[in-house]
Write a protein that holds these residues in place. Structure first.
Motif, PDB file in Angstrom:
ATOM      1  N   ASN A 146      29.004  37.640  36.072  1.00 13.90           N
ATOM      2  CA  ASN A 146      29.443  39.781  36.162  1.00 13.90           C
ATOM      3  C   ASN A 146      31.173  39.253  36.330  1.00 13.90           C
ATOM      4  O   ASN A 146      31.233  40.166  34.900  1.00 13.90           O
ATOM      5  CB  ASN A 146      28.728  40.441  36.656  1.00 13.90           C
ATOM      6  N   ASP A 147      31.558  39.041  36.264  1.00 15.80           N
ATOM      7  CA  ASP A 147      32.842  38.787  37.188  1.00 15.80           C
ATOM      8  C   ASP A 147      34.377  38.513  35.630  1.00 15.80           C
ATOM      9  O   ASP A 147      34.693  39.300  35.241  1.00 15.80           O
ATOM     10  CB  ASP A 147      33.307  38.060  37.854  1.00 15.80           C
ATOM     11  N   GLN A 148      33.001  37.800  34.880  1.00 18.82           N
ATOM     12  CA  GLN A 148      33.237  37.351  33.424  1.00 18.82           C
ATOM     13  C   GLN A 148      33.835  38.227  32.152  1.00 18.82           C
ATOM     14  O   GLN A 148      34.365  37.688  31.181  1.00 18.82           O
ATOM     15  CB  GLN A 148      32.831  35.316  33.086  1.00 18.82           C
ATOM     16  N   ALA A 149      32.854  38.662  32.472  1.00 21.33           N
ATOM     17  CA  ALA A 149      31.883  39.919  31.509  1.00 21.33           C
ATOM     18  C   ALA A 149      33.297  40.926  31.912  1.00 21.33           C
ATOM     19  O   ALA A 149      33.272  41.406  31.084  1.00 21.33           O
ATOM     20  CB  ALA A 149      30.646  39.906  31.073  1.00 21.33           C
ATOM     21  N   ALA A 150      32.904  41.470  32.882  1.00 21.90           N
ATOM     22  CA  ALA A 150      33.503  42.609  33.422  1.00 21.90           C
ATOM     23  C   ALA A 150      35.250  41.879  32.736  1.00 21.90           C
ATOM     24  O   ALA A 150      35.722  43.133  31.966  1.00 21.90           O
ATOM     25  CB  ALA A 150      33.209  42.649  34.534  1.00 21.90           C
ATOM     26  N   GLU A 151      35.507  41.183  33.033  1.00 19.44           N
ATOM     27  CA  GLU A 151      37.044  40.884  32.632  1.00 19.44           C
ATOM     28  C   GLU A 151      37.058  41.104  30.860  1.00 19.44           C
ATOM     29  O   GLU A 151      38.183  40.809  30.663  1.00 19.44           O
ATOM     30  CB  GLU A 151      37.368  39.149  33.389  1.00 19.44           C
ATOM     31  N   ALA A 152      36.399  40.180  30.345  1.00 19.25           N
ATOM     32  CA  ALA A 152      35.744  40.034  28.460  1.00 19.25           C
ATOM     33  C   ALA A 152      36.460  41.760  28.040  1.00 19.25           C
ATOM     34  O   ALA A 152      36.741  41.907  27.288  1.00 19.25           O
ATOM     35  CB  ALA A 152      35.167  38.891  28.075  1.00 19.25           C
ATOM     36  N   VAL A 197      36.084  46.166  24.383  1.00 21.66           N
ATOM     37  CA  VAL A 197      35.745  47.132  23.714  1.00 21.66           C
ATOM     38  C   VAL A 197      36.642  48.311  22.409  1.00 21.66           C
ATOM     39  O   VAL A 197      38.184  48.225  23.317  1.00 21.66           O
ATOM     40  CB  VAL A 197      35.248  48.385  24.674  1.00 21.66           C
ATOM     41  N   THR A 198      35.828  48.767  21.805  1.00 21.24           N
ATOM     42  CA  THR A 198      36.950  50.084  20.820  1.00 21.24           C
ATOM     43  C   THR A 198      36.256  51.186  20.687  1.00 21.24           C
ATOM     44  O   THR A 198      35.034  51.170  21.511  1.00 21.24           O
ATOM     45  CB  THR A 198      38.091  49.286  19.446  1.00 21.24           C
ATOM     46  N   THR A 251      29.085  45.909  37.690  1.00 24.15           N
ATOM     47  CA  THR A 251      30.203  45.258  37.943  1.00 24.15           C
ATOM     48  C   THR A 251      30.937  45.551  36.410  1.00 24.15           C
ATOM     49  O   THR A 251      32.305  46.208  36.211  1.00 24.15           O
ATOM     50  CB  THR A 251      29.843  44.253  38.318  1.00 24.15           C
ATOM     51  N   LEU A 252      30.166  45.669  35.576  1.00 27.85           N
ATOM     52  CA  LEU A 252      30.823  45.929  34.064  1.00 27.85           C
ATOM     53  C   LEU A 252      31.642  47.312  33.937  1.00 27.85           C
ATOM     54  O   LEU A 252      31.931  47.676  33.213  1.00 27.85           O
ATOM     55  CB  LEU A 252      29.226  45.874  33.620  1.00 27.85           C
ATOM     56  N   ALA A 253      30.666  48.364  34.370  1.00 24.87           N
ATOM     57  CA  ALA A 253      31.045  49.426  34.698  1.00 24.87           C
ATOM     58  C   ALA A 253      32.206  49.958  35.027  1.00 24.87           C
ATOM     59  O   ALA A 253      33.313  50.374  34.022  1.00 24.87           O
ATOM     60  CB  ALA A 253      29.620  50.684  35.518  1.00 24.87           C
ATOM     61  N   ALA A 254      32.572  49.606  36.402  1.00 26.79           N
ATOM     62  CA  ALA A 254      33.900  49.958  36.969  1.00 26.79           C
ATOM     63  C   ALA A 254      34.996  48.910  36.100  1.00 26.79           C
ATOM     64  O   ALA A 254      36.348  49.307  35.944  1.00 26.79           O
ATOM     65  CB  ALA A 254      34.054  48.709  38.521  1.00 26.79           C
ATOM     66  N   ALA A 255      34.762  48.029  35.274  1.00 28.63           N
ATOM     67  CA  ALA A 255      36.048  47.362  34.390  1.00 28.63           C
ATOM     68  C   ALA A 255      36.586  48.264  33.318  1.00 28.63           C
ATOM     69  O   ALA A 255      37.452  48.629  32.046  1.00 28.63           O
ATOM     70  CB  ALA A 255      35.491  45.761  33.660  1.00 28.63           C
ATOM     71  N   LEU A 256      34.731  49.392  32.884  1.00 32.37           N
ATOM     72  CA  LEU A 256      35.131  50.319  31.688  1.00 32.37           C
ATOM     73  C   LEU A 256      36.151  51.356  32.266  1.00 32.37           C
ATOM     74  O   LEU A 256      35.227  52.689  31.238  1.00 32.37           O
ATOM     75  CB  LEU A 256      34.062  50.118  30.755  1.00 32.37           C
TER      76      LEU A 256
END
Length: 141
Positions: free
Chosen positions: A67-73, A78-79, A103-108
């Motif tokens: 999850n963390d690796q995906a979130a970091e990327a 995303v554009t 986790t993903l939502a927090a990154a975006l």
């Protein structure tokens, strides 16, 4: 990844890589629909039932994206053209849909969109983040 005739509409799909290299980041950048592996939560994998050798393989450079690796990327991928992020290949033992989506939502900067936190949306509603089911087909338009 498949590009349409107008070179703006694309579906990007990436699983089972263990890491995202420069070429993968280049190809996945700006896809309208991005299906990205988010296999495990690092803590759940570390504390989970798998034997040590399997934990090392899953979490290694040739295993599965966390999850963390995906979130970091995601912020680099995303554009304004990206409309949907689909979290793929979630582990049944080392992840949950809500853990992944949080986790993903927090990154975006996306926010909870349902009571179980299995869907998130950016405040402007343009980008949605959802997990793929292991057993139920999904449709994205």
């Amino acid at each position: 990844m498949t590009w349409s005739d107008d070179d703006r509409d694309a579906l990007g799909y990436c699983t089972d890589t263990g890491q995202l290299g420069d070429r993968a980041m280049e190809l996945l950048h700006g896809c309208r629909i991005l299906a990205l592996e988010s296999n495990h939560d690092v803590r759940m994998l570390r504390e989970g039932p798998y034997p040590g050798y399997l934990k090392a393989r899953v979490g290694g450079d040739t295993g599965h994206l966390s999850n963390d690796q995906a979130a970091e990327a995601l912020p680099s991928l995303v554009t304004q053209d990206t409309e949907t992020i689909v979290a793929m290949h979630l582990s049944e033992k080392n992840n949950t849909p809500s853990t992944c989506i949080r986790t993903l939502a927090a990154a975006l900067g996306a926010e909870q969109a349902n009571s179980t936190f299995t869907e998130a949306r950016t405040p402007d509603g343009h980008l949605t983040v959802v997990p793929a089911s292991q057993t139920i087909p999904m449709a994205i338009y």
